[in-house]
Motif scaffolding. Sequence first.
Motif, PDB file in Angstrom:
ATOM      1  N   TYR A 166      17.705  14.883  26.998  1.00  0.00           N
ATOM      2  CA  TYR A 166      18.907  15.172  27.789  1.00  0.00           C
ATOM      3  C   TYR A 166      18.673  16.403  28.661  1.00  0.00           C
ATOM      4  O   TYR A 166      19.007  16.394  29.852  1.00  0.00           O
ATOM      5  CB  TYR A 166      20.099  15.381  26.857  1.00  0.00           C
ATOM      6  N   LYS A 167      18.106  17.465  28.074  1.00  0.00           N
ATOM      7  CA  LYS A 167      17.842  18.683  28.848  1.00  0.00           C
ATOM      8  C   LYS A 167      16.811  18.450  29.934  1.00  0.00           C
ATOM      9  O   LYS A 167      16.873  19.037  31.007  1.00  0.00           O
ATOM     10  CB  LYS A 167      17.377  19.799  27.915  1.00  0.00           C
ATOM     11  N   THR A 168      15.830  17.594  29.677  1.00  0.00           N
ATOM     12  CA  THR A 168      14.760  17.335  30.631  1.00  0.00           C
ATOM     13  C   THR A 168      15.262  16.600  31.865  1.00  0.00           C
ATOM     14  O   THR A 168      14.861  16.894  32.987  1.00  0.00           O
ATOM     15  CB  THR A 168      13.639  16.505  29.962  1.00  0.00           C
ATOM     16  N   PHE A 169      16.177  15.655  31.660  1.00  0.00           N
ATOM     17  CA  PHE A 169      16.629  14.813  32.765  1.00  0.00           C
ATOM     18  C   PHE A 169      17.883  15.302  33.447  1.00  0.00           C
ATOM     19  O   PHE A 169      18.425  14.615  34.286  1.00  0.00           O
ATOM     20  CB  PHE A 169      16.806  13.375  32.286  1.00  0.00           C
ATOM     21  N   ILE A 170      18.367  16.495  33.106  1.00  0.00           N
ATOM     22  CA  ILE A 170      19.546  17.036  33.787  1.00  0.00           C
ATOM     23  C   ILE A 170      19.140  17.905  34.930  1.00  0.00           C
ATOM     24  O   ILE A 170      18.276  18.621  34.984  1.00  0.00           O
ATOM     25  CB  ILE A 170      20.452  17.793  32.815  1.00  0.00           C
ATOM     26  N   ILE A 210      16.868  16.138  17.751  1.00  0.00           N
ATOM     27  CA  ILE A 210      16.187  17.143  18.576  1.00  0.00           C
ATOM     28  C   ILE A 210      15.494  16.470  19.760  1.00  0.00           C
ATOM     29  O   ILE A 210      15.526  16.976  20.888  1.00  0.00           O
ATOM     30  CB  ILE A 210      15.202  17.964  17.724  1.00  0.00           C
ATOM     31  N   GLY A 211      14.884  15.314  19.524  1.00  0.00           N
ATOM     32  CA  GLY A 211      14.230  14.576  20.609  1.00  0.00           C
ATOM     33  C   GLY A 211      15.218  14.137  21.674  1.00  0.00           C
ATOM     34  O   GLY A 211      14.942  14.252  22.874  1.00  0.00           O
ATOM     35  N   PRO A 245      27.721  24.442  32.712  1.00  0.00           N
ATOM     36  CA  PRO A 245      27.946  23.008  32.717  1.00  0.00           C
ATOM     37  C   PRO A 245      28.496  22.542  31.365  1.00  0.00           C
ATOM     38  O   PRO A 245      27.924  22.841  30.321  1.00  0.00           O
ATOM     39  CB  PRO A 245      26.566  22.417  32.977  1.00  0.00           C
ATOM     40  N   LYS A 246      29.574  21.840  31.384  1.00  0.00           N
ATOM     41  CA  LYS A 246      30.219  21.374  30.158  1.00  0.00           C
ATOM     42  C   LYS A 246      29.332  20.409  29.381  1.00  0.00           C
ATOM     43  O   LYS A 246      29.344  20.388  28.165  1.00  0.00           O
ATOM     44  CB  LYS A 246      31.553  20.713  30.475  1.00  0.00           C
ATOM     45  N   GLY A 247      28.561  19.604  30.088  1.00  0.00           N
ATOM     46  CA  GLY A 247      27.712  18.606  29.443  1.00  0.00           C
ATOM     47  C   GLY A 247      26.713  19.216  28.478  1.00  0.00           C
ATOM     48  O   GLY A 247      26.451  18.667  27.406  1.00  0.00           O
ATOM     49  N   ILE A 248      26.137  20.355  28.854  1.00  0.00           N
ATOM     50  CA  ILE A 248      25.142  20.988  27.989  1.00  0.00           C
ATOM     51  C   ILE A 248      25.808  21.538  26.724  1.00  0.00           C
ATOM     52  O   ILE A 248      25.244  21.461  25.642  1.00  0.00           O
ATOM     53  CB  ILE A 248      24.336  22.056  28.747  1.00  0.00           C
ATOM     54  N   PHE A 249      27.028  22.065  26.876  1.00  0.00           N
ATOM     55  CA  PHE A 249      27.760  22.555  25.694  1.00  0.00           C
ATOM     56  C   PHE A 249      28.108  21.398  24.763  1.00  0.00           C
ATOM     57  O   PHE A 249      28.024  21.524  23.541  1.00  0.00           O
ATOM     58  CB  PHE A 249      29.031  23.297  26.110  1.00  0.00           C
ATOM     59  N   LEU A 250      28.503  20.283  25.334  1.00  0.00           N
ATOM     60  CA  LEU A 250      28.826  19.110  24.519  1.00  0.00           C
ATOM     61  C   LEU A 250      27.575  18.564  23.829  1.00  0.00           C
ATOM     62  O   LEU A 250      27.626  18.166  22.664  1.00  0.00           O
ATOM     63  CB  LEU A 250      29.497  18.035  25.368  1.00  0.00           C
TER      64      LEU A 250
END
Length: 102
Positions: free
Chosen positions: A98-102, A92-93, A48-53
Amino acid sequence: MGSTSKLNKLLTTSRDKTEAEDWIFSLTPMGVAFVFYVMFIMSMNIEPKGIFLAYGAAAGFIGLESYWIVRGWRKNNVTTILLGLLGIAITIGMLYLYKTFI
């Protein structure tokens, strides 16, 4: 030995009035680098591009805040150090959220 301790210098040195201007101008190279990073990621066939960004943005901001922590240490300014640490914690928060809600 008339030298004062590093802690005493950190607590008594005042902040330079041009510090905010320096901080704003330090964002410019990071912004340019991030534009090229986004162009590179968008042109690649990865998902997923979003995680890389998100990780790229977080790494850039943490690197910038780390620079300001070192700058605060060298200029004996505890406020700059604390704001840098706070910036890293917020970054970091936000990445965690972002990682939690994807």
